[in-house]
Design a protein around this motif. Sequence first.
Motif, PDB file in Angstrom:
ATOM      1  N   MET A 152      35.433  -4.894 -10.054  1.00  0.00           N
ATOM      2  CA  MET A 152      35.217  -6.291  -9.834  1.00  0.00           C
ATOM      3  C   MET A 152      34.040  -6.738 -10.687  1.00  0.00           C
ATOM      4  O   MET A 152      33.043  -6.043 -10.766  1.00  0.00           O
ATOM      5  N   VAL A 153      34.180  -7.887 -11.292  1.00  0.00           N
ATOM      6  CA  VAL A 153      33.084  -8.475 -12.048  1.00  0.00           C
ATOM      7  C   VAL A 153      32.446  -9.527 -11.163  1.00  0.00           C
ATOM      8  O   VAL A 153      33.114 -10.456 -10.706  1.00  0.00           O
ATOM      9  N   LEU A 154      31.166  -9.361 -10.912  1.00  0.00           N
ATOM     10  CA  LEU A 154      30.438 -10.255 -10.022  1.00  0.00           C
ATOM     11  C   LEU A 154      29.214 -10.811 -10.720  1.00  0.00           C
ATOM     12  O   LEU A 154      28.706 -10.227 -11.673  1.00  0.00           O
ATOM     13  N   ASP A 155      28.746 -11.927 -10.215  1.00  0.00           N
ATOM     14  CA  ASP A 155      27.488 -12.437 -10.742  1.00  0.00           C
ATOM     15  C   ASP A 155      26.336 -11.601 -10.185  1.00  0.00           C
ATOM     16  O   ASP A 155      26.542 -10.648  -9.458  1.00  0.00           O
ATOM     17  N   ASN A 156      25.136 -11.949 -10.543  1.00  0.00           N
ATOM     18  CA  ASN A 156      23.976 -11.158 -10.156  1.00  0.00           C
ATOM     19  C   ASN A 156      23.330 -11.631  -8.863  1.00  0.00           C
ATOM     20  O   ASN A 156      22.150 -11.384  -8.626  1.00  0.00           O
ATOM     21  N   LEU A 157      24.078 -12.284  -8.013  1.00  0.00           N
ATOM     22  CA  LEU A 157      23.567 -12.746  -6.732  1.00  0.00           C
ATOM     23  C   LEU A 157      23.116 -11.552  -5.901  1.00  0.00           C
ATOM     24  O   LEU A 157      23.788 -10.514  -5.855  1.00  0.00           O
ATOM     25  N   SER A 158      21.986 -11.656  -5.261  1.00  0.00           N
ATOM     26  CA  SER A 158      21.408 -10.506  -4.560  1.00  0.00           C
ATOM     27  C   SER A 158      22.286  -9.998  -3.414  1.00  0.00           C
ATOM     28  O   SER A 158      22.224  -8.820  -3.074  1.00  0.00           O
ATOM     29  N   VAL A 159      23.135 -10.858  -2.826  1.00  0.00           N
ATOM     30  CA  VAL A 159      23.981 -10.393  -1.727  1.00  0.00           C
ATOM     31  C   VAL A 159      25.018  -9.374  -2.187  1.00  0.00           C
ATOM     32  O   VAL A 159      25.540  -8.612  -1.387  1.00  0.00           O
ATOM     33  N   HIS A 160      25.307  -9.338  -3.489  1.00  0.00           N
ATOM     34  CA  HIS A 160      26.256  -8.361  -4.020  1.00  0.00           C
ATOM     35  C   HIS A 160      25.623  -6.991  -4.211  1.00  0.00           C
ATOM     36  O   HIS A 160      26.304  -6.041  -4.575  1.00  0.00           O
ATOM     37  N   LYS A 161      24.323  -6.894  -3.990  1.00  0.00           N
ATOM     38  CA  LYS A 161      23.621  -5.636  -4.241  1.00  0.00           C
ATOM     39  C   LYS A 161      22.931  -5.089  -2.997  1.00  0.00           C
ATOM     40  O   LYS A 161      22.190  -4.124  -3.087  1.00  0.00           O
ATOM     41  N   GLY A 162      23.182  -5.682  -1.847  1.00  0.00           N
ATOM     42  CA  GLY A 162      22.507  -5.286  -0.619  1.00  0.00           C
ATOM     43  C   GLY A 162      22.945  -3.933  -0.075  1.00  0.00           C
ATOM     44  O   GLY A 162      23.905  -3.321  -0.551  1.00  0.00           O
ATOM     45  N   LYS A 163      22.248  -3.465   0.940  1.00  0.00           N
ATOM     46  CA  LYS A 163      22.535  -2.152   1.531  1.00  0.00           C
ATOM     47  C   LYS A 163      23.918  -2.090   2.163  1.00  0.00           C
ATOM     48  O   LYS A 163      24.619  -1.089   2.037  1.00  0.00           O
ATOM     49  N   LYS A 164      24.327  -3.154   2.833  1.00  0.00           N
ATOM     50  CA  LYS A 164      25.658  -3.161   3.459  1.00  0.00           C
ATOM     51  C   LYS A 164      26.763  -3.114   2.405  1.00  0.00           C
ATOM     52  O   LYS A 164      27.774  -2.444   2.582  1.00  0.00           O
ATOM     53  N   VAL A 165      26.555  -3.820   1.317  1.00  0.00           N
ATOM     54  CA  VAL A 165      27.549  -3.816   0.232  1.00  0.00           C
ATOM     55  C   VAL A 165      27.613  -2.438  -0.407  1.00  0.00           C
ATOM     56  O   VAL A 165      28.700  -1.906  -0.673  1.00  0.00           O
ATOM     57  N   GLN A 166      26.473  -1.824  -0.642  1.00  0.00           N
ATOM     58  CA  GLN A 166      26.442  -0.484  -1.231  1.00  0.00           C
ATOM     59  C   GLN A 166      27.113   0.535  -0.309  1.00  0.00           C
ATOM     60  O   GLN A 166      27.831   1.422  -0.770  1.00  0.00           O
ATOM     61  N   ALA A 167      26.903   0.398   0.999  1.00  0.00           N
ATOM     62  CA  ALA A 167      27.557   1.293   1.965  1.00  0.00           C
ATOM     63  C   ALA A 167      29.070   1.099   1.926  1.00  0.00           C
ATOM     64  O   ALA A 167      29.846   2.060   1.983  1.00  0.00           O
ATOM     65  N   TRP A 168      29.518  -0.143   1.811  1.00  0.00           N
ATOM     66  CA  TRP A 168      30.949  -0.424   1.727  1.00  0.00           C
ATOM     67  C   TRP A 168      31.544   0.191   0.466  1.00  0.00           C
ATOM     68  O   TRP A 168      32.641   0.756   0.503  1.00  0.00           O
ATOM     69  N   LEU A 169      30.810   0.084  -0.647  1.00  0.00           N
ATOM     70  CA  LEU A 169      31.296   0.669  -1.902  1.00  0.00           C
ATOM     71  C   LEU A 169      31.457   2.186  -1.789  1.00  0.00           C
ATOM     72  O   LEU A 169      32.388   2.753  -2.349  1.00  0.00           O
ATOM     73  N   LEU A 170      30.547   2.833  -1.071  1.00  0.00           N
ATOM     74  CA  LEU A 170      30.674   4.285  -0.883  1.00  0.00           C
ATOM     75  C   LEU A 170      31.916   4.641  -0.077  1.00  0.00           C
ATOM     76  O   LEU A 170      32.555   5.661  -0.323  1.00  0.00           O
ATOM     77  N   LYS A 171      32.300   3.782   0.866  1.00  0.00           N
ATOM     78  CA  LYS A 171      33.493   4.020   1.686  1.00  0.00           C
ATOM     79  C   LYS A 171      34.777   3.635   0.951  1.00  0.00           C
ATOM     80  O   LYS A 171      35.863   4.033   1.353  1.00  0.00           O
ATOM     81  N   ASN A 172      34.662   2.829  -0.097  1.00  0.00           N
ATOM     82  CA  ASN A 172      35.818   2.337  -0.852  1.00  0.00           C
ATOM     83  C   ASN A 172      35.630   2.657  -2.337  1.00  0.00           C
ATOM     84  O   ASN A 172      35.375   1.765  -3.148  1.00  0.00           O
ATOM     85  N   PRO A 173      35.763   3.920  -2.718  1.00  0.00           N
ATOM     86  CA  PRO A 173      35.435   4.323  -4.088  1.00  0.00           C
ATOM     87  C   PRO A 173      36.359   3.768  -5.171  1.00  0.00           C
ATOM     88  O   PRO A 173      36.014   3.837  -6.347  1.00  0.00           O
ATOM     89  N   ARG A 174      37.482   3.201  -4.799  1.00  0.00           N
ATOM     90  CA  ARG A 174      38.358   2.654  -5.843  1.00  0.00           C
ATOM     91  C   ARG A 174      37.829   1.338  -6.408  1.00  0.00           C
ATOM     92  O   ARG A 174      38.295   0.866  -7.426  1.00  0.00           O
ATOM     93  N   PHE A 175      36.836   0.751  -5.735  1.00  0.00           N
ATOM     94  CA  PHE A 175      36.229  -0.484  -6.219  1.00  0.00           C
ATOM     95  C   PHE A 175      34.935  -0.163  -6.951  1.00  0.00           C
ATOM     96  O   PHE A 175      34.124   0.630  -6.479  1.00  0.00           O
ATOM     97  N   ILE A 176      34.766  -0.779  -8.100  1.00  0.00           N
ATOM     98  CA  ILE A 176      33.542  -0.623  -8.889  1.00  0.00           C
ATOM     99  C   ILE A 176      33.043  -2.022  -9.229  1.00  0.00           C
ATOM    100  O   ILE A 176      33.801  -2.848  -9.744  1.00  0.00           O
ATOM    101  N   PHE A 177      31.795  -2.277  -8.933  1.00  0.00           N
ATOM    102  CA  PHE A 177      31.204  -3.574  -9.248  1.00  0.00           C
ATOM    103  C   PHE A 177      30.581  -3.521 -10.638  1.00  0.00           C
ATOM    104  O   PHE A 177      29.886  -2.572 -10.987  1.00  0.00           O
TER     105      PHE A 177
END
Length: 66
Positions: A1-26
């Motif tokens: 996924m291509v995202l802007d640099n908004l801080s909510v896209h880089k938070g701890k909850k988002v990072q935890a979700w990314l670890l649980k869903n490895p097919r998604f890459i920001f």
Amino acid sequence: MVLDNLSVHKGKKVQAWLLKNPRFIFHHPPVHCSWMNQVEQWFSILQRKRLTIADFADKQALSQRC
């Protein structure tokens, strides 16, 4: 996924979700990035010229239109 640099896209909850869903890459573009505007313009042109003009019954009908 291509995202802007908004801080909510880089938070701890988002990072935890990314670890649980490895097919998604920001992918975060550089802060002052002009290429993103080009991509948005391309999708805008695509939508205006092809996607909202008609409804397509299937992929073959869409391919024939393009």
